[in-house]
Design a protein around this motif. Structure first.
Motif, PDB file in Angstrom:
ATOM      1  N   ASP A  54      40.197   5.431  27.636  1.00  7.94           N
ATOM      2  CA  ASP A  54      40.457   6.794  27.188  1.00  7.94           C
ATOM      3  C   ASP A  54      40.351   7.735  28.384  1.00  7.94           C
ATOM      4  O   ASP A  54      40.112   7.300  29.519  1.00  7.94           O
ATOM      5  N   GLY A  55      40.545   9.011  28.158  1.00  2.00           N
ATOM      6  CA  GLY A  55      40.534   9.989  29.240  1.00  2.00           C
ATOM      7  C   GLY A  55      39.211  10.092  29.967  1.00  2.00           C
ATOM      8  O   GLY A  55      39.151  10.593  31.091  1.00  2.00           O
ATOM      9  N   ASP A  56      38.140   9.624  29.344  1.00  2.00           N
ATOM     10  CA  ASP A  56      36.822   9.632  29.982  1.00  2.00           C
ATOM     11  C   ASP A  56      36.518   8.325  30.699  1.00  2.00           C
ATOM     12  O   ASP A  56      35.459   8.181  31.301  1.00  2.00           O
ATOM     13  N   GLY A  57      37.410   7.357  30.594  1.00  5.19           N
ATOM     14  CA  GLY A  57      37.179   6.060  31.221  1.00  5.19           C
ATOM     15  C   GLY A  57      36.497   5.045  30.326  1.00  5.19           C
ATOM     16  O   GLY A  57      36.245   3.918  30.749  1.00  5.19           O
TER      17      GLY A  57
ATOM     18  N   GLU B  26      28.002  16.081  34.472  1.00  2.44           N
ATOM     19  CA  GLU B  26      28.865  15.062  35.078  1.00  2.44           C
ATOM     20  C   GLU B  26      28.048  13.977  35.775  1.00  2.44           C
ATOM     21  O   GLU B  26      28.399  12.800  35.711  1.00  2.44           O
ATOM     22  N   SER B  27      26.943  14.338  36.375  1.00  2.00           N
ATOM     23  CA  SER B  27      26.119  13.352  37.088  1.00  2.00           C
ATOM     24  C   SER B  27      25.476  12.346  36.133  1.00  2.00           C
ATOM     25  O   SER B  27      25.070  11.269  36.550  1.00  2.00           O
TER      26      SER B  27
ATOM     27  N   ARG C 256      33.347  13.761  27.320  1.00  2.50           N
ATOM     28  CA  ARG C 256      33.264  15.060  27.997  1.00  2.50           C
ATOM     29  C   ARG C 256      33.813  16.175  27.113  1.00  2.50           C
ATOM     30  O   ARG C 256      33.593  17.346  27.377  1.00  2.50           O
ATOM     31  N   ASN C 257      34.565  15.792  26.052  1.00  6.25           N
ATOM     32  CA  ASN C 257      35.170  16.768  25.159  1.00  6.25           C
ATOM     33  C   ASN C 257      35.347  16.093  23.792  1.00  6.25           C
ATOM     34  O   ASN C 257      36.268  15.303  23.602  1.00  6.25           O
ATOM     35  N   ILE C 258      34.463  16.394  22.867  1.00  9.56           N
ATOM     36  CA  ILE C 258      34.469  15.736  21.561  1.00  9.56           C
ATOM     37  C   ILE C 258      35.789  15.966  20.829  1.00  9.56           C
ATOM     38  O   ILE C 258      36.361  15.032  20.262  1.00  9.56           O
ATOM     39  N   SER C 259      36.310  17.177  20.835  1.00 12.62           N
ATOM     40  CA  SER C 259      37.566  17.462  20.125  1.00 12.62           C
ATOM     41  C   SER C 259      38.715  16.635  20.683  1.00 12.62           C
ATOM     42  O   SER C 259      39.521  16.083  19.923  1.00 12.62           O
ATOM     43  N   ALA C 260      38.829  16.538  22.008  1.00  9.76           N
ATOM     44  CA  ALA C 260      39.899  15.745  22.623  1.00  9.76           C
ATOM     45  C   ALA C 260      39.716  14.260  22.306  1.00  9.76           C
ATOM     46  O   ALA C 260      40.689  13.552  22.045  1.00  9.76           O
ATOM     47  N   THR C 261      38.482  13.794  22.307  1.00  7.79           N
ATOM     48  CA  THR C 261      38.202  12.396  21.967  1.00  7.79           C
ATOM     49  C   THR C 261      38.630  12.103  20.535  1.00  7.79           C
ATOM     50  O   THR C 261      39.290  11.094  20.272  1.00  7.79           O
ATOM     51  N   VAL C 262      38.280  12.976  19.612  1.00 10.37           N
ATOM     52  CA  VAL C 262      38.647  12.789  18.212  1.00 10.37           C
ATOM     53  C   VAL C 262      40.167  12.765  18.063  1.00 10.37           C
ATOM     54  O   VAL C 262      40.717  11.901  17.377  1.00 10.37           O
TER      55      VAL C 262
END
Length: 160
Positions: free
Chosen positions: A132-135, A70-71, A25-31
């Protein structure tokens, strides 16, 4: 000239890597999470895509694509084999990081959760899982008996 019969087993036997494709949902946060907290190396980062890897020759590689709807979001999972000593040390380190981040004020997308505590499984793995934060879920495992990949990367010489 006769053509050899189609033999997919012989063809896929040349496989040398598999790359799971996760959504973010957020590439920067994932990285940030995968490089700073989980120890992966950044291969490339674009606004809508990232490649992160670990291991010799990027043996454990994950691609992430940005999901804006999101869907349409679907969490994924993958398993990553580690050396026996590294597996235990990673788990201990992640437990310590979990304690630090609970009080550190990080956003949910920048943290991980241990979703399965370390344990021995009846099928011969010792494993634990994080999300991770996205599950998206990673299960880190080692074999209880036999090779844990030391012959591929030289054993404990890469421990820090």
């Amino acid at each position: 000239m006769a053509t050899a019969p189609f033999n997919p087993k012989a063809l896929v036997a040349s496989a040398w890597k598999i790359i799971p494709f996760f959504q973010s949902r957020n590439i920067s946060a994932t990285v940030r999470l995968y490089t700073k907290e989980l120890g992966f190396t950044l291969g490339s980062e674009e606004p809508h895509f990232a490649s992160l890897f670990a291991g010799p020759k990027a043996a454990s590689n994950i691609y992430f694509s940005l999901c804006r709807e999101e869907s349409e979001f679907r969490a994924s999972s993958a398993m990553i084999a580690l050396g026996a000593e590294q597996h235990e040390a990673l788990y201990a380190g992640l437990l310590a990081k979990r304690e630090q981040t609970q009080d550190g004020g990080l956003s949910e997308s920048e943290t991980f959760k241990i979703v399965q505590e370390i344990r021995n499984e009846e099928w011969g793995f010792r494993q634990f899982s994080i999300a991770d934060g996205d599950g998206n879920q990673l299960t880190f495992f080692r074999f209880l008996e036999g090779s844990n990949g030391e012959e591929l990367w030289g054993g404990g010489e890469h421990l820090h």
